[in-house]
Design an enzyme around this catalytic site. Structure first.
Site, PDB file in Angstrom:
ATOM      1  N   ASP A   1      38.115  34.209  48.995  1.00  0.00           N
ATOM      2  CA  ASP A   1      37.501  35.532  49.124  1.00  0.00           C
ATOM      3  C   ASP A   1      36.234  35.674  48.300  1.00  0.00           C
ATOM      4  O   ASP A   1      35.442  36.595  48.523  1.00  0.00           O
ATOM      5  CB  ASP A   1      38.500  36.618  48.707  1.00  0.00           C
ATOM      6  CG  ASP A   1      39.599  36.819  49.727  1.00  0.00           C
ATOM      7  OD1 ASP A   1      39.376  36.516  50.912  1.00  0.00           O
ATOM      8  OD2 ASP A   1      40.687  37.278  49.349  1.00  0.00           O
TER       9      ASP A   1
ATOM     10  N   LYS B   1      37.651  35.916  58.878  1.00  0.00           N
ATOM     11  CA  LYS B   1      37.919  37.027  57.971  1.00  0.00           C
ATOM     12  C   LYS B   1      37.460  38.322  58.644  1.00  0.00           C
ATOM     13  O   LYS B   1      37.357  38.394  59.869  1.00  0.00           O
ATOM     14  CB  LYS B   1      37.209  36.787  56.633  1.00  0.00           C
ATOM     15  CG  LYS B   1      37.796  35.651  55.816  1.00  0.00           C
ATOM     16  CD  LYS B   1      39.137  36.041  55.226  1.00  0.00           C
ATOM     17  CE  LYS B   1      39.655  35.021  54.253  1.00  0.00           C
ATOM     18  NZ  LYS B   1      40.923  35.443  53.623  1.00  0.00           N
TER      19      LYS B   1
ATOM     20  N   ARG C   1      51.662  44.029  48.143  1.00  0.00           N
ATOM     21  CA  ARG C   1      53.020  43.503  47.996  1.00  0.00           C
ATOM     22  C   ARG C   1      53.930  44.472  47.259  1.00  0.00           C
ATOM     23  O   ARG C   1      55.123  44.572  47.569  1.00  0.00           O
ATOM     24  CB  ARG C   1      52.949  42.145  47.300  1.00  0.00           C
ATOM     25  CG  ARG C   1      52.414  41.048  48.236  1.00  0.00           C
ATOM     26  CD  ARG C   1      51.810  39.879  47.482  1.00  0.00           C
ATOM     27  NE  ARG C   1      51.427  38.786  48.388  1.00  0.00           N
ATOM     28  CZ  ARG C   1      50.308  38.765  49.106  1.00  0.00           C
ATOM     29  NH1 ARG C   1      49.468  39.785  49.057  1.00  0.00           N
ATOM     30  NH2 ARG C   1      50.033  37.740  49.896  1.00  0.00           N
TER      31      ARG C   1
ATOM     32  N   LYS D   1      44.103  43.835  45.023  1.00  0.00           N
ATOM     33  CA  LYS D   1      44.463  44.258  46.380  1.00  0.00           C
ATOM     34  C   LYS D   1      45.708  43.536  46.886  1.00  0.00           C
ATOM     35  O   LYS D   1      46.599  44.149  47.473  1.00  0.00           O
ATOM     36  CB  LYS D   1      43.287  44.016  47.336  1.00  0.00           C
ATOM     37  CG  LYS D   1      43.507  44.553  48.755  1.00  0.00           C
ATOM     38  CD  LYS D   1      42.199  44.843  49.442  1.00  0.00           C
ATOM     39  CE  LYS D   1      41.445  43.604  49.834  1.00  0.00           C
ATOM     40  NZ  LYS D   1      41.989  42.997  51.077  1.00  0.00           N
TER      41      LYS D   1
END
Length: 450
Positions: free
Chosen positions: A336, A363, A44, A39
């Protein structure tokens, strides 16, 4: 093979319940898994392809809701992006400094990465005006961590909550380079500043207290930016007034998505699964290090370089995990993955302590509170800390009625826990998996064997 005990039910309000009812005879996980594209890299690639000169081709793009939000924002500002798919996405970039004013509000959806990264670009486009917002969850997430350094560069940004909450209005200006010592290790903060500095005169330096993921640095260099990294000083230096040129980007599999299968394979007896094409960038492999500390059986196979990123196939077997301490410089490299590591800790012998992870509270949900509350409902012994949690493993879990908090990582972590829980588990608002892993449930059904 039987998947009748794993079902996804859609309700009248289009919300979905994921129901896992483990059979008394038990289950195992077997097979080969192809995980979605990374992701972070997908975001990017879309961003840099849009502001580069020439054409960019992206292979392996993640088809989650978050990358769609990024693509939509840059299409609204003039980039030509083909239909998103995993095979080949082509972008005709408009060149750095040429973003046009959108006729409507930009919507980042649920994506904090989208919102934080594009703020740096919007703020640096002189005499142009932008408004960017997001969904209910994103509008509650603090943006001050990127707004403060941008204002040091001369940016003009307004918003709710003392200019820290979306919707945010941005009046582009000619920014100045800075030396910024970030109080937190955050790839989003670092990337936002680096993107803002692409159009400044002189050198911008960003220093962090610990190394965060470096996908932006790798990709910026590939697109032609003048950038140097000093790992010992934990700093990145970028020379402004550069030109970026379109590239071919191959997106590896997302290790954050692989983490669910790494933990599931480790805790479910009889499991043997192979996860293909996983990005093993050293700034992202904290989850592998943590599971190795817990004595998980994970083998790296077929290690290789794909584009700018290291990749491997990961094979995981069931193992008897042991508790450990997850803290310090490891945290930015596995932030994460902490929700699913908490699940691993529930099935590990002894105590696991997770700390220095206050970032989890801001988050998509308060992930510390959410995991502690929901695991407790399943019978786990978990103590909430201000910056993490303490978990005493080895206590059998029971099925329960659980909430996802519309957080994709909470949803999938609880699903992994349910694989080893006695009885029926229902996870409400499970459609949250579409953010990063739309095929999670179907993949789960394929690899679970009764």
């Amino acid at each position: 093979m039987s998947v009748s005990f794993i079902t996804l039910e859609t309700k009248e309000n289009f919300s979905q319940d994921l129901i896992i009812h483990k059979p008394p005879s038990g289950i195992s996980l077997q097979g080969v898994i192809q995980i979605p594209g990374d992701k972070s890299i997908s975001h990017r690639a879309l961003i840099l392809g849009s502001i580069a000169y020439g054409e960019t081709e992206i292979q392996g793009l993640l088809l989650g809701e978050d990358p769609y939000s990024t693509a939509s924002c840059f299409q609204a500002m003039g980039a030509k992006i083909s239909e998103l798919n995993t095979i080949s996405v082509r972008i005709k970039g408009i060149g750095l400094g040429n973003l046009r004013e959108p006729v409507d509000v930009l919507n980042a959806g649920n994506s904090g990465t989208t919102l934080r990264l594009i703020l740096g670009l919007l703020a640096s486009h002189s005499d142009k005006f932008f408004i960017v917002t997001g969904d209910t969850s994103l509008r509650a997430r603090p943006m001050s961590r990127v707004i403060q350094p941008l204002k040091q560069m001369g940016a003009e940004i307004w918003g709710r909550g003392e200019n820290s909450l979306a919707p945010l209005a941005v009046r582009g200006k000619s920014l100045t380079s800075i030396c910024y010592h970030s109080p937190i290790a955050s790839a989003q903060v670092k990337s936002c500043i680096l993107l803002a500095s692409l159009m400044t005169e002189g050198k911008t330096i960003v220093t962090e207290p610990a190394l965060s993921r470096d996908h932006s640095e790798r990709m910026l260099k590939a697109f032609g930016a003048e950038l140097t990294v000093d790992p010992e000083a934990r700093s990145v230096t970028l020379n402004g007034r550069t030109r970026l040129y379109g590239q071919k980007v191959i997106v590896p599999g997302d290790i954050s998505s692989a983490a669910f299968w790494l933990v599931a394979g480790s805790i479910v007896p009889g499991s043997d699964i192979i996860i293909k094409n996983v990005g093993i960038n050293p700034t992202r492999t904290g989850v592998l290090e943590a599971l190795e500390m817990m004595e998980a059986k994970i083998i790296r196979e077929n290690e290789r370089e794909v584009g700018e990123e290291p990749v491997a196939d990961l094979r995981v077997f069931h193992s008897h995990l042991k508790g450990c301490v997850i803290a310090g410089d490891m945290i930015p490299r596995l932030i994460d993955e902490i929700p699913v590591l908490a699940v691993a800790a529930v099935f590990a012998k002894g105590k696991t302590v997770i700390k220095d992870a206050y970032e989890l509270r801001v988050k998509e949900s308060d992930r510390i509170m959410a995991m502690v509350k929901e695991l407790k409902q399943m019978g786990a012994k978990v103590t909430e800390l201000d910056d993490g949690m303490e978990i005493t493993g080895g206590i059998p879990l029971r099925g329960a009625d659980l909430d996802s908090y519309t957080d994709h990582r909470i949803t999938m972590s609880l699903a992994v826990a349910a694989l080893n829980a006695k009885g029926k588990t229902t996870i409400h608002r499970a459609e949250a998996t579409n953010i990063s892993y739309p095929d999670f449930v179907s993949t789960l059904q394929q690899v679970v064997i009764q």
